[in-house]
Design a protein around this motif. Structure first.
Motif, short mmCIF file in Angstrom:
data_model
loop_
_atom_site.label_atom_id
_atom_site.label_comp_id
_atom_site.label_asym_id
_atom_site.label_seq_id
_atom_site.Cartn_x
_atom_site.Cartn_y
_atom_site.Cartn_z
N ALA A 195 1.75 100.13 64.92
CA ALA A 195 2.00 99.18 63.82
C ALA A 195 0.79 99.16 62.91
O ALA A 195 -0.32 99.50 63.31
N TYR A 196 1.03 98.75 61.68
CA TYR A 196 -0.08 98.57 60.74
C TYR A 196 0.15 97.31 59.93
O TYR A 196 1.28 96.85 59.76
N SER A 197 -0.94 96.76 59.44
CA SER A 197 -0.88 95.60 58.55
C SER A 197 -1.76 95.91 57.35
O SER A 197 -2.96 96.15 57.50
N LEU A 198 -1.15 95.93 56.18
CA LEU A 198 -1.88 96.22 54.94
C LEU A 198 -2.04 94.92 54.17
O LEU A 198 -1.23 94.61 53.29
N GLY A 199 -3.05 94.15 54.53
CA GLY A 199 -3.30 92.89 53.85
C GLY A 199 -2.21 91.85 54.04
O GLY A 199 -2.05 90.96 53.21
N GLU A 200 -1.47 91.92 55.14
CA GLU A 200 -0.37 90.98 55.37
C GLU A 200 -0.85 89.61 55.84
O GLU A 200 -0.17 88.60 55.62
N PHE A 201 -2.00 89.58 56.50
CA PHE A 201 -2.54 88.31 56.99
C PHE A 201 -3.79 87.90 56.22
O PHE A 201 -3.96 86.75 55.84
N ASN A 202 -4.65 88.84 55.98
CA ASN A 202 -5.91 88.60 55.32
C ASN A 202 -6.05 89.59 54.17
O ASN A 202 -6.14 90.80 54.40
N GLU A 203 -6.02 89.11 52.95
CA GLU A 203 -6.08 90.00 51.79
C GLU A 203 -7.32 90.88 51.82
O GLU A 203 -8.42 90.41 52.06
N GLY A 204 -7.11 92.16 51.58
CA GLY A 204 -8.23 93.10 51.55
C GLY A 204 -8.60 93.66 52.90
O GLY A 204 -9.53 94.46 53.02
N VAL A 205 -7.89 93.24 53.96
CA VAL A 205 -8.18 93.72 55.31
C VAL A 205 -6.94 94.41 55.87
O VAL A 205 -5.84 93.85 55.88
N ASN A 206 -7.12 95.66 56.32
CA ASN A 206 -6.04 96.45 56.91
C ASN A 206 -6.32 96.70 58.39
O ASN A 206 -7.48 96.68 58.82
N SER A 207 -5.26 96.95 59.15
CA SER A 207 -5.43 97.20 60.57
C SER A 207 -4.32 98.09 61.11
O SER A 207 -3.25 98.20 60.52
N VAL A 208 -4.61 98.73 62.25
CA VAL A 208 -3.66 99.60 62.94
C VAL A 208 -3.70 99.24 64.42
O VAL A 208 -4.78 98.99 64.97
N ALA A 209 -2.53 99.21 65.07
CA ALA A 209 -2.48 98.85 66.49
C ALA A 209 -1.49 99.72 67.24
O ALA A 209 -0.50 100.21 66.67
N ALA A 210 -1.76 99.91 68.53
CA ALA A 210 -0.87 100.66 69.41
C ALA A 210 -0.75 99.92 70.74
O ALA A 210 -1.66 99.19 71.13
N PRO A 211 0.37 100.10 71.44
CA PRO A 211 0.59 99.36 72.69
C PRO A 211 -0.18 99.92 73.87
O PRO A 211 -0.48 101.12 73.92
N ILE A 212 -0.48 99.04 74.81
CA ILE A 212 -1.09 99.42 76.09
C ILE A 212 -0.09 99.09 77.18
O ILE A 212 0.40 97.96 77.27
#
Length: 259
Positions: A195-212
């Motif tokens: 999954a990725y978040s392109l400024g969806e929660f915090n403007e100007g901050v992006n993130s990528v995640a994978a399951p464990i």
């Protein structure tokens, strides 16, 4: 018999009040006065005062003699240390996170699901400053963070519906708030494996995640990498996701998962 039941009810009520008080302390409000706690929780000041005195006697809270404010005590720290030392996810993920952070020079976290929130239980900082609302123990919304979305994508339908029913709050103009769109988005995440978040929660901050995954094949946590949009650009999402997935799978295999 009625007196015994009344005593039990009073005891359970006191325990519940104590737990509510402990949970009311946050990173944003680490210190509180009796009156503040009473007002926030809707309890009598005398009840809060008695409960705090008991908690202080056992080291769960500490009262600053100058400010008269309470904060969490060392007993809490001791208990959290016991939890960390006995959670496989801490032992198995830390060396992998350290390696990943050295490789990509971005901050990485391990997060778990808690109802409609995600809680960060481990964080390894990079050498750069990151303007992100994350720290160990912090709760963030599940529907607009990459870690939350990837955990939700592998959850059952009732869990997903519970999040939707709780309301998909808009944090930025990129937050997905339409239920049907959100469900389709989760299906794609599960298909892609990240999954990725392109400024969806915090403007100007992006993130990528994978399951464990654990040894049963169940998703128990998420590995997420976060950074400013200037470094984690939209074009870099998929190459970064590949590294995040590799690391999350390494942790999964350390947890006994067999692909």
């Amino acid at each position: 018999m009625k007196e015994k039941k009344a005593d039990n009810d009073h005891f359970l009520s006191s325990v519940k009040n104590a737990l509510l008080i402990l949970r009311s302390f946050t990173m944003e409000e680490p210190e509180k006065k009796i009156s503040e706690i009473a007002s926030t929780l809707g309890l009598n000041k005398s009840t809060v005062s008695r409960t705090m005195a008991t908690l202080a006697s056992e080291g769960f809270v500490y009262k600053d003699p100058e400010t008269k404010k309470y904060r969490l005590g060392m007993t809490i720290l001791s208990l959290s240390g016991i939890i960390q030392n006995n959670m496989d996810i801490f032992r198995e993920s830390q060396p992998v996170l350290n390696k990943l952070v050295r490789d990509i020079d971005e901050t990485a976290h391990i997060a778990i699901l808690d109802n409609t929130d995600v809680i960060y239980i481990l964080k390894i900082d990079c050498n750069h400053y990151v303007r992100a609302l994350t720290h160990v123990g912090r709760k963030n919304p599940v529907h607009c963070t990459s870690s939350g979305k990837v955990l939700l994508a592998y959850s059952d339908e009732s869990t997903i519906q519970n999040v939707i029913d709780s309301g998909l709050k808009m944090y930025t103009n990129k937050t997905i708030i339409e239920p049907a769109h959100f469900k389709e988005h989760l299906k794609k995440i599960k298909k892609d494996g990240f999954a990725y978040s392109l400024g969806e929660f915090n403007e100007g901050v992006n993130s990528v995640a994978a399951p464990i995954f654990d040894y049963t094949g169940k998703v128990i946590a998420a590995l997420t990498v976060v950074g400013p949009m200037q470094r984690i650009t939209e074009e870099k999402i998929r190459p970064l996701a590949k590294k995040v997935i590799e690391s999350s799978m390494e942790i999964s295999e350390r947890m006994g998962y067999w692909r």
